[in-house]
Design an enzyme around this catalytic site. Sequence first.
Site, PDB file in Angstrom:
ATOM      1  N   GLU A 295       0.824  -1.220   0.000  1.00 37.79           N
ATOM      2  CA  GLU A 295       0.000   0.000   0.000  1.00 37.79           C
ATOM      3  C   GLU A 295       0.854   1.266   0.000  1.00 37.79           C
ATOM      4  O   GLU A 295       0.697   2.110   0.875  1.00 37.79           O
ATOM      5  CB  GLU A 295      -0.893   0.025   1.250  1.00 37.79           C
ATOM      6  CG  GLU A 295      -1.726  -1.211   1.485  1.00 37.79           C
ATOM      7  CD  GLU A 295      -2.380  -1.228   2.877  1.00 37.79           C
ATOM      8  OE1 GLU A 295      -2.000  -0.416   3.752  1.00 37.79           O
ATOM      9  OE2 GLU A 295      -3.283  -2.052   3.085  1.00 37.79           O
ATOM     10  N   PRO A 296       1.747   1.442  -0.958  1.00 42.62           N
ATOM     11  CA  PRO A 296       2.581   2.646  -0.924  1.00 42.62           C
ATOM     12  C   PRO A 296       1.796   3.877  -1.353  1.00 42.62           C
ATOM     13  O   PRO A 296       0.943   3.812  -2.232  1.00 42.62           O
ATOM     14  CB  PRO A 296       3.679   2.339  -1.951  1.00 42.62           C
ATOM     15  CG  PRO A 296       3.009   1.446  -2.937  1.00 42.62           C
ATOM     16  CD  PRO A 296       2.019   0.624  -2.162  1.00 42.62           C
ATOM     17  N   GLY A 297       2.070   4.988  -0.718  1.00 44.52           N
ATOM     18  CA  GLY A 297       1.464   6.264  -1.116  1.00 44.52           C
ATOM     19  C   GLY A 297       2.561   7.255  -1.449  1.00 44.52           C
ATOM     20  O   GLY A 297       2.857   7.547  -2.602  1.00 44.52           O
ATOM     21  N   ARG A 298       3.231   7.716  -0.396  1.00 44.18           N
ATOM     22  CA  ARG A 298       4.283   8.733  -0.540  1.00 44.18           C
ATOM     23  C   ARG A 298       5.344   8.355  -1.571  1.00 44.18           C
ATOM     24  O   ARG A 298       5.760   9.192  -2.367  1.00 44.18           O
ATOM     25  CB  ARG A 298       4.958   8.928   0.819  1.00 44.18           C
ATOM     26  CG  ARG A 298       5.955  10.070   0.876  1.00 44.18           C
ATOM     27  CD  ARG A 298       6.773  10.003   2.167  1.00 44.18           C
ATOM     28  NE  ARG A 298       5.948   9.821   3.338  1.00 44.18           N
ATOM     29  CZ  ARG A 298       5.466  10.818   4.095  1.00 44.18           C
ATOM     30  NH1 ARG A 298       5.775  12.064   3.811  1.00 44.18           N
ATOM     31  NH2 ARG A 298       4.703  10.549   5.140  1.00 44.18           N
ATOM     32  N   ARG A 334       2.481  20.352   5.772  1.00 42.91           N
ATOM     33  CA  ARG A 334       3.521  19.491   6.366  1.00 42.91           C
ATOM     34  C   ARG A 334       4.567  20.219   7.200  1.00 42.91           C
ATOM     35  O   ARG A 334       4.901  19.757   8.288  1.00 42.91           O
ATOM     36  CB  ARG A 334       4.182  18.623   5.277  1.00 42.91           C
ATOM     37  CG  ARG A 334       3.251  17.503   4.777  1.00 42.91           C
ATOM     38  CD  ARG A 334       3.862  16.634   3.689  1.00 42.91           C
ATOM     39  NE  ARG A 334       5.301  16.520   3.767  1.00 42.91           N
ATOM     40  CZ  ARG A 334       5.969  15.738   4.621  1.00 42.91           C
ATOM     41  NH1 ARG A 334       5.318  14.932   5.427  1.00 42.91           N
ATOM     42  NH2 ARG A 334       7.273  15.734   4.629  1.00 42.91           N
ATOM     43  N   TYR A 338       4.316  18.814  10.920  1.00 40.67           N
ATOM     44  CA  TYR A 338       5.370  17.869  11.319  1.00 40.67           C
ATOM     45  C   TYR A 338       6.739  18.530  11.441  1.00 40.67           C
ATOM     46  O   TYR A 338       7.730  17.832  11.678  1.00 40.67           O
ATOM     47  CB  TYR A 338       5.525  16.758  10.268  1.00 40.67           C
ATOM     48  CG  TYR A 338       4.270  16.048   9.851  1.00 40.67           C
ATOM     49  CD1 TYR A 338       3.494  15.353  10.778  1.00 40.67           C
ATOM     50  CD2 TYR A 338       3.873  16.033   8.525  1.00 40.67           C
ATOM     51  CE1 TYR A 338       2.354  14.674  10.376  1.00 40.67           C
ATOM     52  CE2 TYR A 338       2.740  15.361   8.112  1.00 40.67           C
ATOM     53  CZ  TYR A 338       1.986  14.680   9.048  1.00 40.67           C
ATOM     54  OH  TYR A 338       0.873  14.011   8.646  1.00 40.67           O
ATOM     55  N   CYS A 364      -2.345  34.261   9.354  1.00 36.12           N
ATOM     56  CA  CYS A 364      -2.079  34.862  10.666  1.00 36.12           C
ATOM     57  C   CYS A 364      -1.788  33.797  11.708  1.00 36.12           C
ATOM     58  O   CYS A 364      -2.597  33.528  12.604  1.00 36.12           O
ATOM     59  CB  CYS A 364      -3.269  35.716  11.077  1.00 36.12           C
ATOM     60  SG  CYS A 364      -3.605  36.981   9.857  1.00 36.12           S
TER      61      CYS A 364
HETATM   62  C1  PLP Z   1      -1.198   6.106   5.142  1.00 31.53           C
HETATM   63  C2  PLP Z   1      -1.285   4.654   4.909  1.00 31.53           C
HETATM   64  C3  PLP Z   1      -0.553   4.076   3.851  1.00 31.53           C
HETATM   65  C4  PLP Z   1       0.383   4.846   2.964  1.00 31.53           C
HETATM   66  O1  PLP Z   1       1.539   5.267   3.640  1.00 31.53           O
HETATM   67  P1  PLP Z   1       2.743   5.944   2.837  1.00 31.53           P
HETATM   68  O2  PLP Z   1       3.709   6.324   3.898  1.00 31.53           O
HETATM   69  O3  PLP Z   1       2.197   7.120   2.127  1.00 31.53           O
HETATM   70  O4  PLP Z   1       3.299   4.921   1.906  1.00 31.53           O
HETATM   71  C5  PLP Z   1      -0.722   2.716   3.645  1.00 31.53           C
HETATM   72  N1  PLP Z   1      -1.549   1.972   4.417  1.00 31.53           N
HETATM   73  C6  PLP Z   1      -2.253   2.497   5.439  1.00 31.53           C
HETATM   74  C7  PLP Z   1      -3.133   1.631   6.243  1.00 31.53           C
HETATM   75  C8  PLP Z   1      -2.152   3.857   5.718  1.00 31.53           C
HETATM   76  O5  PLP Z   1      -2.834   4.371   6.740  1.00 31.53           O
END
Ligand code: PLP
Length: 435
Positions: A295-298, A334, A338, A364
């Site tokens: 499940e990659p996003g970033r 971000r 963070y 502000c």
């Molecule tokens: C946020 C999330 C991801 C993606 O994480 P990345 O750091 O963006 O790769 C995958 N799985 C779950 C369950 C998440 O909450």
Amino acid sequence: MKRARESQALRPPAFEYQGAASEAHPAELYCEAVALEGIAARHGTPLYVYSTAMIRARLNAFAQAFRSIPYTLCYSVKANSTLGILRLVASAGVGFDVVSGGELHRVLRVSRKAASKVVFSGVGKTAAEMELALRSGILLFNIESASELQLLSATATRLKKRAAVAVRVNPDVSAKTHPYISTGLHQHKFGVPIPEAQKLYALAANQPYLEVAGVSVHIGSQITDVGSFQEALERVADLVRALRDQGHDIRYIDAGGGLGISYEGAQGDFEKQIAAYAKAVLGPLRGLSLHLLLEPGRSIVGSAGVLLTRVLYRKTNNGKRFLIVDAAMNDLLRPSLYGAYHEIVPVNRGTRETEIIDVVGPICETGDFFARDRKLPLVREGDLLAILDVGAYGSVLGSNYNTRGRAAEVIVNGARAKVIRRRESLRDQLRMEES
Ligand SMILES: *Cc1c(COP(=O)(O)O)cnc(C)c1O
């Protein structure tokens, strides 16, 4: 006379300077074959610009690194859920990881057929969201508590739809990342401790419309130490063996997302990074004969986006210098949320002279900053800056704070630039309100 063509790749293959940098002829930043100054002139600022080539390259890198095992990539929609991005990802034939009914609707909007490759994660799924997912025929529910399991069972029974389930385990492994995006320790709200997970599997196996299918784990985000993944997956692999011994048919391991990217300067070689990640993930799974879900996003979209912003004012308070730009924390949260570092570069780079300066937005709040005490090339009022690596957790965290419309978003493919989200107008913002 034609100047020697000189290029410097900032984020290959997406963002590079073209032309020799000099006072008279600045080097100019491009996204693929499109000059960013031109896109900003046409669509205004602040503006998100994404590269098709980068997203495709990252999807390919995953496909290469995991080609030795049956696997499905489920892009994590929450990293960037703009329909134009989802359409591009879907066109590569991959699946999706969603954490809400809204995200599932977005996926269905770009591809009905992608539903069969959707995994549904998150600690607070409602009955209505479960119903949508069941009717859509998703691949897998990642369950995070006994109560959720009961509600899913009841919902599936009512609809007479079978639900494939995995329990998201909390392996009690430190992800060594920012505390807000670390999820794999017992002190976090996510997942189920492994001993308790075993009980949930026994419970699930007795429900007529639930089908035990996998084990899931996701220990956090922006993880650069691949040892954490390995540790988590070793624990998951042990659990899979134990569950199989108890007669459960475990077909999937969902290894979650979380692979970090380099936010600082020259990008490490992503191929090398992902090879190390693949080794950490695949090592513990050897001999288990499983279908792997990721499940990659970033790591797919993070480096594929920049935020273009123009310098409104220069200002000096008692010798401390500020660049006040037209983007703000409502566009990119971000740094405020963070303390995240994002490299900032001038789109036209002429001078080599530098200064130490804060880059801040018009909101502000003292927390409305993009960089503090940063060494930057000297820029003037009206100049265009690019904030790098904002493709993930950028536009999705946008808000209307200070009644600012959300930024427009553009995707570049070769020499073409296409708007995938228009700039939010004041009318858009006020539409829901009554006075
Ligand atoms: C946020 C999330 C991801 C993606 O994480 P990345 O750091 O963006 O790769 C995958 N799985 C779950 C369950 C998440 O909450």
